[in-house]
Design an enzyme around this catalytic site. Structure first.
Site, PDB file in Angstrom:
ATOM      1  N   CYS A 151       0.833  -1.212   0.000  1.00 42.52           N
ATOM      2  CA  CYS A 151       0.000   0.000   0.000  1.00 42.52           C
ATOM      3  C   CYS A 151       0.862   1.253   0.000  1.00 42.52           C
ATOM      4  O   CYS A 151       0.657   2.165  -0.813  1.00 42.52           O
ATOM      5  CB  CYS A 151      -0.970  -0.019   1.179  1.00 42.52           C
ATOM      6  SG  CYS A 151      -0.246  -0.577   2.736  1.00 42.52           S
TER       7      CYS A 151
HETATM    8  N1  LIG Z   1      -3.800  -4.612   5.386  1.00 39.76           N
HETATM    9  C1  LIG Z   1      -3.359  -3.895   4.361  1.00 39.76           C
HETATM   10  O1  LIG Z   1      -3.716  -2.700   4.204  1.00 39.76           O
HETATM   11  C2  LIG Z   1      -2.414  -4.519   3.377  1.00 39.76           C
HETATM   12  C3  LIG Z   1      -2.061  -3.766   2.236  1.00 39.76           C
HETATM   13  C4  LIG Z   1      -1.186  -4.331   1.297  1.00 39.76           C
HETATM   14  C5  LIG Z   1      -0.694  -5.597   1.507  1.00 39.76           C
HETATM   15  N2  LIG Z   1      -1.033  -6.308   2.638  1.00 39.76           N
HETATM   16  C6  LIG Z   1      -0.477  -7.646   2.801  1.00 39.76           C
HETATM   17  O2  LIG Z   1      -1.517  -8.593   2.568  1.00 39.76           O
HETATM   18  C7  LIG Z   1      -1.326  -9.744   3.392  1.00 39.76           C
HETATM   19  C8  LIG Z   1      -2.585  -9.960   4.230  1.00 39.76           C
HETATM   20  O3  LIG Z   1      -2.772  -8.804   5.042  1.00 39.76           O
HETATM   21  P1  LIG Z   1      -4.048  -8.619   5.989  1.00 39.76           P
HETATM   22  O4  LIG Z   1      -3.964  -7.219   6.484  1.00 39.76           O
HETATM   23  O5  LIG Z   1      -5.273  -9.106   5.303  1.00 39.76           O
HETATM   24  O6  LIG Z   1      -3.677  -9.652   7.184  1.00 39.76           O
HETATM   25  P2  LIG Z   1      -4.634 -10.230   8.331  1.00 39.76           P
HETATM   26  O7  LIG Z   1      -5.826  -9.364   8.496  1.00 39.76           O
HETATM   27  O8  LIG Z   1      -3.765 -10.448   9.515  1.00 39.76           O
HETATM   28  O9  LIG Z   1      -5.115 -11.653   7.744  1.00 39.76           O
HETATM   29  C9  LIG Z   1      -4.229 -12.736   7.598  1.00 39.76           C
HETATM   30  C10 LIG Z   1      -4.979 -13.953   7.072  1.00 39.76           C
HETATM   31  O10 LIG Z   1      -4.073 -15.047   6.927  1.00 39.76           O
HETATM   32  C11 LIG Z   1      -4.472 -16.137   7.760  1.00 39.76           C
HETATM   33  N3  LIG Z   1      -3.246 -16.731   8.340  1.00 39.76           N
HETATM   34  C12 LIG Z   1      -2.462 -16.211   9.315  1.00 39.76           C
HETATM   35  N4  LIG Z   1      -1.380 -17.006   9.533  1.00 39.76           N
HETATM   36  C13 LIG Z   1      -1.508 -18.050   8.695  1.00 39.76           C
HETATM   37  C14 LIG Z   1      -0.742 -19.222   8.466  1.00 39.76           C
HETATM   38  N5  LIG Z   1       0.401 -19.465   9.131  1.00 39.76           N
HETATM   39  N6  LIG Z   1      -1.167 -20.114   7.526  1.00 39.76           N
HETATM   40  C15 LIG Z   1      -2.314 -19.887   6.827  1.00 39.76           C
HETATM   41  N7  LIG Z   1      -3.095 -18.797   7.006  1.00 39.76           N
HETATM   42  C16 LIG Z   1      -2.685 -17.876   7.920  1.00 39.76           C
HETATM   43  C17 LIG Z   1      -5.387 -15.543   8.814  1.00 39.76           C
HETATM   44  O11 LIG Z   1      -6.274 -16.546   9.313  1.00 39.76           O
HETATM   45  P3  LIG Z   1      -6.986 -16.397  10.778  1.00 39.76           P
HETATM   46  O12 LIG Z   1      -7.885 -15.204  10.699  1.00 39.76           O
HETATM   47  O13 LIG Z   1      -7.745 -17.664  10.926  1.00 39.76           O
HETATM   48  O14 LIG Z   1      -5.878 -16.232  11.771  1.00 39.76           O
HETATM   49  C18 LIG Z   1      -6.095 -14.450   7.981  1.00 39.76           C
HETATM   50  O15 LIG Z   1      -7.096 -15.045   7.188  1.00 39.76           O
HETATM   51  C19 LIG Z   1      -0.079  -9.461   4.259  1.00 39.76           C
HETATM   52  O16 LIG Z   1       1.044 -10.074   3.686  1.00 39.76           O
HETATM   53  C20 LIG Z   1       0.039  -7.937   4.201  1.00 39.76           C
HETATM   54  O17 LIG Z   1       1.366  -7.480   4.368  1.00 39.76           O
HETATM   55  C21 LIG Z   1      -1.899  -5.789   3.555  1.00 39.76           C
END
Ligand SMILES: NC(=O)c1ccc[n+]([C@@H]2O[C@H](COP(=O)([O-])OP(=O)(O)OC[C@H]3O[C@@H](n4cnc5c(N)ncnc54)[C@H](OP(=O)(O)O)[C@@H]3O)[C@@H](O)[C@H]2O)c1
Length: 347
Positions: A151
């Site tokens: 982002c």
């Molecule tokens: N948030 C943003 O604005 C943003 C922007 C750009 C890129 N990103 C990137 O996008 C990715 C996801 O971000 P997010 O903000 O959506 O993260 P998040 O809200 O923490 O969600 C993570 C997801 O992955 C699952 N998970 C966690 N550990 C895992 C494992 N070891 N094996 C399999 N599944 C697992 C979680 O399941 P549970 O819920 O069951 O724990 C949840 O569904 C990250 O790499 C982040 O850096 C995020």
């Protein structure tokens, strides 16, 4: 144009996973084949996000339970370092859009330096296409694996790369001051993201060594044709979503603040999602909230020969899931805005 495809979302119970689902529910060419979670596996997506109550969707399962035979394209919305392990088991015919940082850096040594461990899927890393769609749509269209940009890096590269390419700014004098809403840190429990730690105040983090610097510097170096370093400081502000980058630039080659605004306006003419505002207009996160839009504004600096360039996006949309769908549309040969046409939501 291809027919309907079956899509899996890995990490559907996280913020970017749910945001993917919010848009894909209205995408005319996508069928949701699988949704995964880790701790929440075995529950329903409506339990994780009651916004989806009443939607006919598969239960949350573990990644090991996914039947890959029924999947054409997978979105990986997993914590970094998880995707590179998971993808080893994904059949080669399946297209991939990865939202994590796992495949964004083309240099394995840089990855190891910034992430503290050797990359576990170097062959896949070699074929990954870094996808700020507006800058890479031809390559994205041919790609099997797209590394969806971060982002902060989308917000900072969109207004700066055209200026480097035009020779209008000094690439060695870029200073980025950026702010993110708290969803940028994901949904998993972290003390630093508790209400009392983020409400009623704001702070910088990763000062002088944030991992996104590596991605920014790769992008800027590609545009400049030589190695470029930049100053970048991210801040967490007490709002749920939204991101604003304020970029200080030094003008070169006779460029003026007005002329760089014109360069940007011309570069993004005809783009559905990137809008250059009238000169001297400050973009606001409120105006792009919930949409895949990026708003750019240019100002003269009081110091001669300098300008201030700003970009506002929604970190979960153009900064993550919206751009991921834009990339999928591009990979499938569909109109880029299919399913993500919406403008920002009102207060
Ligand atoms: N948030 C943003 O604005 C943003 C922007 C750009 C890129 N990103 C990137 O996008 C990715 C996801 O971000 P997010 O903000 O959506 O993260 P998040 O809200 O923490 O969600 C993570 C997801 O992955 C699952 N998970 C966690 N550990 C895992 C494992 N070891 N094996 C399999 N599944 C697992 C979680 O399941 P549970 O819920 O069951 O724990 C949840 O569904 C990250 O790499 C982040 O850096 C995020």
């Amino acid at each position: 144009m291809s027919d309907t495809i079956n899509v899996a979302i890995l990490g559907a119970s996280g913020y970017t996973g749910a945001e993917l689902l919010r848009f894909l529910l209205n995408h005319p060419k996508v069928r949701i084949a699988a949704l995964t979670a880790d701790r929440k596996a075995g529950t329903t997506i409506a339990e994780a996000f009651p916004q989806f109550v009443g939607c006919d969707l598969p239960r949350l399962i573990t990644i090991a339970e996914v039947d890959w035979a029924g999947v054409d394209l997978v979105f990986c919305a997993l914590p970094h370092a998880t995707t590179q392990e998971v993808l080893k088991a994904v059949p080669a015919r399946i297209k991939i859009v990865d939202l994590s940082a796992d495949f964004r850096l083309s240099d394995p040594a840089a990855y190891e330096y910034w992430y503290g461990h050797a990359h576990q899927a170097l062959e896949l890393q070699k074929e990954a296409v870094y996808g700020i769609t507006e800058f890479a749509r031809e390559k994205v269209a041919e790609a099997r694996l797209v590394a969806n940009p971060g982002c902060y890096t989308t917000c900072s590269q969109l207004p700066v790369i055209p200026l480097i390419e035009a020779g209008a700014i000094d690439p060695d004098e870029i200073v980025i001051d950026a702010k993110s809403g708290v969803t940028g840190a994901g949904r998993s429990l972290k003390e630093a993201n508790l209400y009392c730690e983020v409400a009623d105040g704001f702070h910088a983090y990763g000062v002088g060594h944030h991992r996104h610097m590596a991605e920014l510097e790769e992008g800027f170096s590609r545009a400049a044709g030589r190695r470029v370093l930049c100053s970048f400081t991210p801040h967490l502000v007490p709002m749920n979503r939204g991101m604003l980058a304020t970029v200080y630039v030094k003008l070169v080659g006779g460029a003026t603040p007005q002329s760089i605004s014109e360069i940007l306006a011309q570069r993004f003419t005809g783009e559905t999602f990137v809008k250059v505002l009238p000169f001297g207009t400050a973009p606001q996160t409120r105006h792009v909230r919930g949409s895949n839009r990026a708003y750019i504004g240019v100002f003269a600096d009081r110091r001669p020969g300098r300008a201030i360039v700003m970009c506002a996006i929604d970190n979960l949309v153009k900064g993550a899931s919206g751009q991921a769908i834009q990339n999928m549309n591009c990979m499938m040969g569909w109109p880029e805005d299919l399913g993500i046409e919406t403008v920002g939501v009102f207060p």
